[in-house]
Write a protein that holds these residues in place. Structure first.
Motif, short mmCIF file in Angstrom:
data_model
loop_
_atom_site.label_atom_id
_atom_site.label_comp_id
_atom_site.label_asym_id
_atom_site.label_seq_id
_atom_site.Cartn_x
_atom_site.Cartn_y
_atom_site.Cartn_z
N SER A 197 -3.42 -13.17 -20.71
CA SER A 197 -3.61 -11.76 -21.06
C SER A 197 -4.44 -11.64 -22.35
CB SER A 197 -2.25 -11.12 -21.26
OG SER A 197 -2.38 -9.90 -21.94
N LEU A 198 -5.35 -10.65 -22.38
CA LEU A 198 -6.13 -10.40 -23.59
C LEU A 198 -5.23 -9.90 -24.70
CD1 LEU A 198 -9.27 -8.57 -22.15
CD2 LEU A 198 -9.21 -10.80 -23.23
N ALA A 199 -4.26 -9.01 -24.33
CA ALA A 199 -3.34 -8.45 -25.31
C ALA A 199 -2.24 -7.71 -24.57
CB ALA A 199 -4.09 -7.48 -26.22
N THR A 200 -1.14 -7.47 -25.29
CA THR A 200 -0.01 -6.76 -24.69
C THR A 200 0.03 -5.34 -25.24
OG1 THR A 200 1.18 -8.83 -24.55
CG2 THR A 200 2.50 -6.84 -24.38
N ILE A 201 0.00 -4.36 -24.31
CA ILE A 201 -0.07 -2.95 -24.68
C ILE A 201 1.23 -2.27 -24.29
CG2 ILE A 201 -1.43 -0.82 -24.41
CD1 ILE A 201 -3.08 -3.30 -25.36
N LEU A 202 1.71 -1.37 -25.18
CA LEU A 202 2.83 -0.49 -24.80
C LEU A 202 2.29 0.93 -24.76
CD1 LEU A 202 5.83 0.18 -24.35
CD2 LEU A 202 6.11 0.29 -26.83
N TRP A 203 2.42 1.58 -23.60
CA TRP A 203 1.92 2.97 -23.46
C TRP A 203 3.13 3.88 -23.30
CZ3 TRP A 203 -3.22 4.15 -20.51
CH2 TRP A 203 -3.62 5.46 -20.78
N VAL A 204 3.26 4.83 -24.23
CA VAL A 204 4.42 5.73 -24.24
C VAL A 204 3.94 7.16 -24.01
CG1 VAL A 204 6.50 6.36 -25.54
CG2 VAL A 204 5.33 4.20 -26.06
N ASP A 205 4.42 7.78 -22.89
CA ASP A 205 4.00 9.15 -22.54
C ASP A 205 5.06 9.73 -21.63
OD1 ASP A 205 2.69 11.44 -21.31
OD2 ASP A 205 0.81 10.61 -22.12
N ASP A 206 5.47 10.98 -21.88
CA ASP A 206 6.53 11.54 -21.02
C ASP A 206 6.02 11.83 -19.61
OD1 ASP A 206 6.47 15.08 -21.80
OD2 ASP A 206 4.98 13.55 -22.28
N GLU A 207 4.68 11.79 -19.40
CA GLU A 207 4.13 11.97 -18.04
C GLU A 207 3.49 10.67 -17.58
OE1 GLU A 207 1.43 15.13 -18.83
OE2 GLU A 207 2.99 16.67 -18.94
N ILE A 208 4.15 9.57 -17.84
CA ILE A 208 3.55 8.25 -17.61
C ILE A 208 3.23 8.01 -16.14
CG2 ILE A 208 5.66 6.81 -17.34
CD1 ILE A 208 2.68 5.88 -19.56
N LEU A 253 -0.18 8.45 -15.03
CA LEU A 253 -1.20 7.58 -15.66
C LEU A 253 -1.26 6.20 -14.99
CD1 LEU A 253 -0.35 8.52 -19.36
CD2 LEU A 253 -2.39 9.23 -18.12
N GLN A 254 -0.69 6.08 -13.80
CA GLN A 254 -0.65 4.78 -13.12
C GLN A 254 -2.04 4.19 -12.91
OE1 GLN A 254 1.89 2.65 -12.55
NE2 GLN A 254 2.98 4.20 -13.75
N PHE A 262 -6.22 0.13 -14.22
CA PHE A 262 -7.56 -0.10 -14.78
C PHE A 262 -7.48 -1.12 -15.94
CE2 PHE A 262 -10.78 0.96 -18.02
CZ PHE A 262 -11.95 0.86 -17.28
N LEU A 263 -6.53 -0.91 -16.86
CA LEU A 263 -6.39 -1.82 -18.01
C LEU A 263 -5.92 -3.21 -17.57
CD1 LEU A 263 -4.84 0.50 -20.76
CD2 LEU A 263 -7.21 -0.27 -20.57
N GLN A 264 -5.03 -3.24 -16.57
CA GLN A 264 -4.56 -4.55 -16.08
C GLN A 264 -5.71 -5.33 -15.46
OE1 GLN A 264 -1.31 -3.01 -13.72
NE2 GLN A 264 0.24 -3.75 -15.17
N ASN A 265 -6.59 -4.61 -14.76
CA ASN A 265 -7.77 -5.26 -14.17
C ASN A 265 -8.71 -5.80 -15.26
OD1 ASN A 265 -6.85 -4.83 -11.62
ND2 ASN A 265 -8.01 -2.93 -11.30
N ILE A 290 -8.21 12.35 -27.62
CA ILE A 290 -7.85 13.71 -27.21
C ILE A 290 -7.67 13.73 -25.68
CG2 ILE A 290 -8.54 16.15 -27.31
CD1 ILE A 290 -8.24 14.89 -30.08
N LYS A 291 -6.57 14.36 -25.22
CA LYS A 291 -6.31 14.47 -23.77
C LYS A 291 -7.29 15.47 -23.15
CE LYS A 291 -1.49 13.22 -23.12
NZ LYS A 291 -0.19 13.62 -22.64
N PRO A 292 -7.62 15.36 -21.88
CA PRO A 292 -7.28 14.25 -20.99
C PRO A 292 -8.11 13.02 -21.34
CG PRO A 292 -8.76 15.80 -19.90
CD PRO A 292 -8.46 16.38 -21.24
N VAL A 293 -7.46 11.85 -21.29
CA VAL A 293 -8.20 10.64 -21.66
C VAL A 293 -8.82 9.99 -20.44
CG1 VAL A 293 -7.01 10.07 -23.81
CG2 VAL A 293 -6.05 9.31 -21.65
N ASN A 294 -9.97 9.42 -20.71
CA ASN A 294 -10.73 8.76 -19.67
C ASN A 294 -10.45 7.25 -19.81
OD1 ASN A 294 -13.14 7.03 -19.51
ND2 ASN A 294 -14.17 8.86 -18.75
N PRO A 295 -10.26 6.50 -18.71
CA PRO A 295 -9.90 5.08 -18.79
C PRO A 295 -10.84 4.27 -19.69
CG PRO A 295 -9.98 5.80 -16.49
CD PRO A 295 -10.39 6.97 -17.32
N ASN A 296 -12.14 4.57 -19.63
CA ASN A 296 -13.11 3.81 -20.46
C ASN A 296 -12.90 4.06 -21.95
OD1 ASN A 296 -14.76 2.17 -18.80
ND2 ASN A 296 -15.58 4.05 -17.89
N GLN A 297 -12.51 5.32 -22.22
CA GLN A 297 -12.24 5.70 -23.61
C GLN A 297 -11.10 4.84 -24.18
OE1 GLN A 297 -11.39 9.85 -23.35
NE2 GLN A 297 -11.89 10.21 -25.48
#
Length: 518
Positions: free
Chosen positions: A2-13, A16-17, A22-25, A103-110
């Motif tokens: 893995s390049l790095a370990t990310i924790l993503w916290v969002d009540d509408e997670i 964001l699947q 996208f990030l896992q790829n 700023i939301k909505p976030v784009n995967p590339n961003q």
């Protein structure tokens, strides 16, 4: 891997699947949670490289979660993801040390770019530093081998310090090692240069000599005095050029740095010689002639720097500048620093205020005396870091901040630097031989000629002759002088400590800085 370990916290997670995939790829490991409480527990128990954090969540907000995460581990980079860009929210978030915000909505590339910037930044800076130094290495090598004069030596040393500070950003031990060996090579050449030229610089008929301790005041301080603008001449004892560079940003917050220069300390690079020379405006041999009672040699009883103000009055008299209204403050203990701080506004009515600050000298001596400081200042990086931390919280910094809004000039200088000693040299002497580790004088000194610069006649080095037939010797590069008795004990005790008195760029090429109010 893995390049790095990310924790993503969002009540509408759940929504964001696709972003997670996208990030896992892209090679990241991504953990997702839908509230701040769980995130705080997760960070306590797992190693995380970056947290992506939604700002508005029910229960506990993003900013509150951010604060708790930082309490657990201040080093974790956090990217705040927010719906609104209100100014006070941003101020609060930036004040809480976020690494980035989206700023939301976030784009995967961003999101990906933000992660790349944070995670790769260290690596990219390190690579860039290493490449730049590799390109410079050859230039420095050529400069060293083209018999530099005293100005070019100051330049070479500044460049080496620049790269040493840059290398702190690099995680390449190999590059640091290359730089260290280049610095060693430079000190070997510098010793030859000083051995060849030093006595000549002291000849009154020599027009081509650098500014040195005994003419520092005349050349660097006197010209800054102007009517109605107080000048503060601050001498921080035992401050190397790299230590100045580590406190420079703190000065730059309050003052404009008008000129950043270096000058040469006289030999021995020890307080009682250099600092007395600065204030007397004379070499030690002349101070002893003019003030036979006040001048103290190494083995004489009593304080060696007790008469600087008297010497300074003598210098003003010789320069015919007794009209200068000056104050003289010496800070040896914390208590003196507090007194100076309380009195600083009263000094603004003088033309010149001399402040001698003993901190760094106390530290470098304590560095050998106290085991705890051996741990704290184990190398140059930690020595710089302690210096910075001291200055930031010192009464000197507070005092200068208090008057930063007034029109003042500052000349900051030092008496000598110090060098970390590693190579023991044996010296044999009689009972009268001095105890210093980087220089000695005595009558019957036995030493290896190639390991030191020797003056059989101290007059040639502008020094008093303490006893008949006394000679002076100065250690080169990173050497320290030990007696044969208890040799191994002393070698182990002093190895890797910061010492001064001898010949190295670190001890002799030292800062003199001019600053003005902004």
């Amino acid at each position: 891997m893995s390049l790095a370990t990310i924790l993503w916290v969002d009540d509408e997670i759940e929504s964001l699947q696709s972003q997670k995939i996208f990030l896992q790829n892209k090679g990241y490991t991504v953990h997702t949670l839908n509230n701040g409480f769980d995130a705080i527990d997760f960070v306590k128990e797992h190693y995380i490289d970056v947290v992506l954090l939604d700002e508005s969540m029910p229960g506990i907000t993003g900013l509150e979660t951010l604060q708790k995460i930082k309490e657990i581990n201040n080093q974790i980079p956090v990217v705040l993801i927010t719906k609104n860009e209100t100014e006070n929210l941003m101020d609060e978030a930036i004040g809480s040390q976020i690494s980035d915000y989206l700023i939301k909505p976030v784009n995967p590339n961003q999101v990906w770019l933000s992660l790349k910037k944070i995670i790769d930044n260290k690596r990219l800076v390190s690579e860039k530093t290493n490449t730049a130094y590799q390109q410079q290495f050859r230039n420095l090598f050529m400069a060293l081998n083209s018999s530099p004069d005293y100005n070019e030596w100051m330049d070479i040393y500044k460049k080496l310090v620049y790269w040493e500070l840059e290398m702190e950003k690099s995680d390449s031990p190999e590059m640091r090692e290359i730089l260290q060996s280049q610095k060693q090579e430079a000190n070997t050449e510098f010793f030859k240069f000083i051995s060849k030229n030093y006595a000549g610089w002291l000849n009154p008929k020599t027009s081509n000599a650098p500014v040195m301790s005994h003419n520092l005041f005349k050349n660097k301080v006197l010209p800054t005095l102007e009517k109605g603008v107080p000048t503060f001449f601050i001498v921080i004892d035992n401050l190397r050029y790299d230590q100045w560079k580590s406190i420079q940003p703190i000065f730059a917050e309050s003052f404009r740095i008008a000129e950043e220069d270096t000058f040469y300390s006289i030999l021995p690079t020890a307080t009682q010689y250099c600092r007395n020379a600065i204030f007397a405006g004379q070499m030690p041999i002349d101070i002893e002639k003019q003030f036979p009672i006040q001048w103290k040699n190494d083995e004489d009883e009593g304080g060696k720097n007790m008469f600087e103000e008297e010497f300074f009055k003598g210098q003003l008299k010789r320069l015919r500048r007794e009209d200068i209204k000056y104050s003289y403050t010496k800070v040896v203990h914390h208590h003196d620093g507090q007194q100076m701080l309380n009195n600083i506004h009263n000094l603004l009515s003088n033309d010149l205020n001399i402040i001698i600050y003993n901190f760094v000298d106390m530290l470098s001596h304590a560095r050998t005396e106290m085991e705890v400081l051996k741990e704290l200042a184990a190398d140059e990086i930690s020595y710089r870091s302690i210096t910075r931390s001291w200055f930031e919280h010192s009464p000197l910094h507070q005092a200068l901040k208090k008057i930063a809004d007034k029109k003042i000039n500052i000349v900051l200088a030092t008496d000598h630097g110090s060098v970390r000693v590693k190579t023991p040299y044996k010296v044999i002497g009689d009972k009268q031989t001095t105890a210093n580790l980087r220089y000695k004088h005595g009558r019957n000194l036995n030493y290896e000629a190639k390991e030191v610069l020797a003056f059989r006649d101290p007059k040639e080095a502008g020094l008093p002759t303490p006893t008949v037939n006394s000679s002076f010797i100065f250690a080169k590069e990173d050497g320290f002088l030990c007696y044969p008795n208890n040799y191994n004990y002393y070698v182990n005790y002093y190895k890797n400590t910061f010492q001064h008195g001898g010949i190295s760029m670190e001890e002799m090429i030292i800062p003199v800085i001019k600053m003005t109010s902004k």
